[in-house]
Design an enzyme around this catalytic site. Structure first.
Site, mmCIF file in Angstrom:
data_model
loop_
_atom_site.group_PDB
_atom_site.id
_atom_site.type_symbol
_atom_site.label_atom_id
_atom_site.label_comp_id
_atom_site.label_asym_id
_atom_site.label_seq_id
_atom_site.Cartn_x
_atom_site.Cartn_y
_atom_site.Cartn_z
ATOM 1 N N GLN A 253 0.831 -1.209 0.000
ATOM 2 C CA GLN A 253 0.000 0.000 0.000
ATOM 3 C C GLN A 253 0.862 1.254 0.000
ATOM 4 O O GLN A 253 0.555 2.233 -0.672
ATOM 5 C CB GLN A 253 -0.920 0.015 1.231
ATOM 6 C CG GLN A 253 -1.995 -1.042 1.194
ATOM 7 C CD GLN A 253 -2.803 -0.997 -0.078
ATOM 8 O OE1 GLN A 253 -3.381 0.020 -0.419
ATOM 9 N NE2 GLN A 253 -2.830 -2.105 -0.796
ATOM 10 N N HIS A 256 1.986 3.018 -3.300
ATOM 11 C CA HIS A 256 1.012 3.739 -4.120
ATOM 12 C C HIS A 256 1.302 5.233 -4.182
ATOM 13 O O HIS A 256 1.198 5.862 -5.230
ATOM 14 C CB HIS A 256 -0.410 3.566 -3.546
ATOM 15 C CG HIS A 256 -1.130 2.373 -4.063
ATOM 16 N ND1 HIS A 256 -1.557 2.262 -5.353
ATOM 17 C CD2 HIS A 256 -1.511 1.232 -3.440
ATOM 18 C CE1 HIS A 256 -2.170 1.098 -5.514
ATOM 19 N NE2 HIS A 256 -2.153 0.462 -4.370
ATOM 20 N N GLU A 321 -9.831 1.377 4.106
ATOM 21 C CA GLU A 321 -10.142 0.941 2.742
ATOM 22 C C GLU A 321 -9.985 -0.581 2.630
ATOM 23 O O GLU A 321 -10.881 -1.285 2.172
ATOM 24 C CB GLU A 321 -9.206 1.644 1.766
ATOM 25 C CG GLU A 321 -9.377 1.215 0.318
ATOM 26 C CD GLU A 321 -8.303 1.812 -0.582
ATOM 27 O OE1 GLU A 321 -8.505 1.799 -1.806
ATOM 28 O OE2 GLU A 321 -7.265 2.283 -0.072
ATOM 29 N N HIS A 322 -8.821 -1.079 3.023
ATOM 30 C CA HIS A 322 -8.540 -2.517 3.025
ATOM 31 C C HIS A 322 -8.327 -2.967 4.468
ATOM 32 O O HIS A 322 -7.601 -2.305 5.208
ATOM 33 C CB HIS A 322 -7.279 -2.842 2.225
ATOM 34 C CG HIS A 322 -7.262 -2.291 0.838
ATOM 35 N ND1 HIS A 322 -6.615 -1.117 0.502
ATOM 36 C CD2 HIS A 322 -7.805 -2.764 -0.310
ATOM 37 C CE1 HIS A 322 -6.758 -0.894 -0.794
ATOM 38 N NE2 HIS A 322 -7.480 -1.865 -1.313
ATOM 39 N N ASP A 355 -6.532 -6.620 -5.447
ATOM 40 C CA ASP A 355 -6.161 -5.494 -6.310
ATOM 41 C C ASP A 355 -6.213 -5.868 -7.782
ATOM 42 O O ASP A 355 -6.458 -5.006 -8.637
ATOM 43 C CB ASP A 355 -4.736 -5.027 -5.984
ATOM 44 C CG ASP A 355 -4.690 -4.064 -4.810
ATOM 45 O OD1 ASP A 355 -5.755 -3.580 -4.386
ATOM 46 O OD2 ASP A 355 -3.584 -3.802 -4.315
ATOM 47 N N HIS A 414 -52.546 18.724 -1.513
ATOM 48 C CA HIS A 414 -52.343 17.286 -1.392
ATOM 49 C C HIS A 414 -53.639 16.606 -0.948
ATOM 50 O O HIS A 414 -54.018 15.558 -1.474
ATOM 51 C CB HIS A 414 -51.251 16.988 -0.362
ATOM 52 C CG HIS A 414 -49.857 17.203 -0.853
ATOM 53 N ND1 HIS A 414 -49.391 18.432 -1.253
ATOM 54 C CD2 HIS A 414 -48.818 16.324 -0.990
ATOM 55 C CE1 HIS A 414 -48.131 18.313 -1.626
ATOM 56 N NE2 HIS A 414 -47.758 17.040 -1.479
#
Length: 423
Positions: A253, A256, A321-322, A355, A414
């Protein structure tokens, strides 16, 4: 929350002043809306070092991309795409329409599941050719039944062409149109349209901070998946876990982005220290160590907890996220984990498998967004739209109830509309 010890603390993320970013992106959007293709070409020249006269990628360019890719690379893309498609189809089949549900005699309710008519799948193309993202975005859109699937990606600097692997992945996954354009200007173009680009109904996909801000500002004009930030992984591990494996997963990770985050929650201090040592060893030979080291030094975090209950509490609060659960008996906490983009259970299940090729989607919520949303999936491209019909008897029976409620809110029109159905 009683955390025993923070072995390695992450740098605090200060509240970034986004005023300049917001202003810059707003100017880009306004320029594209006002000047169309001319603005896109201006930004391509400035950022990509090349100006294309035709923004749409031709069939000839796509065929040339196929000629550059090796048989093994093509086979790998096909195998990954098959797994992603198989899971997307399973997800689609899990969703069902509701027909003629009757809460009371003569009232029939239902819902249809309708795909959006068009979408743009934004595939980043900055530091790396992220062809896997093309598969992750386009495949579920196709399975959902989107009639017009557009893909776009920035051109490789100075060439005017999308990276050949990304181009092949886009075509293989089923894009109907492909455009060599990226950045905030691409989001504006597909939201509002230009001379060469017809607008779409939805834009999905990750990108840099300019892309994310453009999606935020264009939301409403088009639908989006979510606003994505730097990648992140949180790993819960006990003494049986392999420190070398944990280090590799964290650095996967970190490479990235310098702002990415690797976070380890260990049940033993000895394991925590061994993982830190393993990270340092891997960084000595990792070709992406320039990015990964910066990320690890600034945002890597290692914490020792005195119980799995504490690990669960931290994970749910962080909402990563993960989320990897590398425990001897992972099932003992799986049911307690609530906030994550995607879950990876057991030491055999590397996050990087998701991934690329196992079949789940890697376009996932970050910066705690998993508290309220999951990742991109086939349902991202589907609308659940309700319908109802009534018999005359049911209409007459429900009208007084609706009339009373409407008058109670002060909405006489209404009430009158309901009372007109009285028989």
């Amino acid at each position: 929350m009683n955390i025993v010890r923070i072995i390695k603390k992450a740098k605090e993320r200060t509240a970034e002043d986004n005023r300049r970013l917001r202003g810059t992106v707003a100017e880009i959007i306004d320029n594209v809306c006002e000047n169309g293709d001319a603005a896109l070409k201006e930004y391509s020249d400035r950022f990509d070092g090349y100006v294309r006269e035709e923004l749409r990628v031709s069939r000839r360019e796509i065929d040339e991309a196929y000629s550059k890719i090796s048989k093994q690379e093509l086979q790998d893309l096909k195998e990954a795409c098959e797994n992603i498609e198989a899971f997307a189809r399973a997800q689609r089949e899990s969703m069902s329409e509701v027909r003629d549900f009757s809460p009371a005699p003569g009232i029939f309710l239902g819902h249809r599941i309708i795909p959006v008519s068009s979408c743009c799948c934004y595939v980043p193309g900055g530091s790396y050719p992220l062809y896997s993202t093309a598969l992750m975005l386009i495949t579920p859109a196709r399975v959902a039944g989107v009639r017009r699937i557009v893909a776009c990606s920035p051109a490789v600097h100075g060439t005017g062409s999308i990276h050949y692997k990304t181009l092949v992945a886009m075509d293989l996954a089923g894009a109907d149109e492909i455009y060599a354009v990226g950045g905030a200007q691409a989001i504006a173009a597909f939201a509002y349209g230009t001379e060469q680009i017809r607008p779409v109904d939805m834009i999905v996909g990750p990108g840099n901070k300019f892309v994310a801000e453009a999606k935020r500002q264009c939301y409403g004009q088009i639908g989006i998946d979510f606003i994505a930030g730097p990648s992140e992984v949180l790993v819960i591990a006990d003494g049986q876990a392999d420190p070398e494996v944990l280090a590799a997963d964290l650095l996967a990770q970190c490479e990235h982005d310098p702002n990415a985050k690797g976070f380890l929650l260990a049940t033993e201090e000895s394991l925590a220290n061994r993982v830190i040592e393993a990270v340092e060893r891997e960084l000595e030979s990792l070709t992406t160590a320039g990015i990964a080291r910066k990320s690890w030094e600034d945002y890597g975090e290692v914490v020792v907890v005195d119980s799995l209950k504490e690990a669960v509490d931290v994970a749910n609060e962080y909402a990563p996220e993960h989320l990897e659960v590398n425990l001897e008996d992972p099932e003992q906490i799986i049911g307690q984990l609530e906030n994550y983009g995607s879950l990876f259970v057991g030491g055999n299940t590397a996050e990087v498998f998701g991934d690329y090729a196992s079949g789940t989607n890697h376009t996932l919520p970050t910066v705690r967004a998993s508290r309220y949303t999951g990742g991109v999936w086939v349902g991202t491209f589907l609308k659940v739209c309700t319908d109802q019909r009534m018999t005359a008897e049911a209409s007459g029976k429900i009208a007084p109830l609706v009339s009373r409620m409407a008058r109670g809110e002060g909405l006489e029109g209404h009430a009158v509309a309901a009372e007109k159905r009285l028989r």
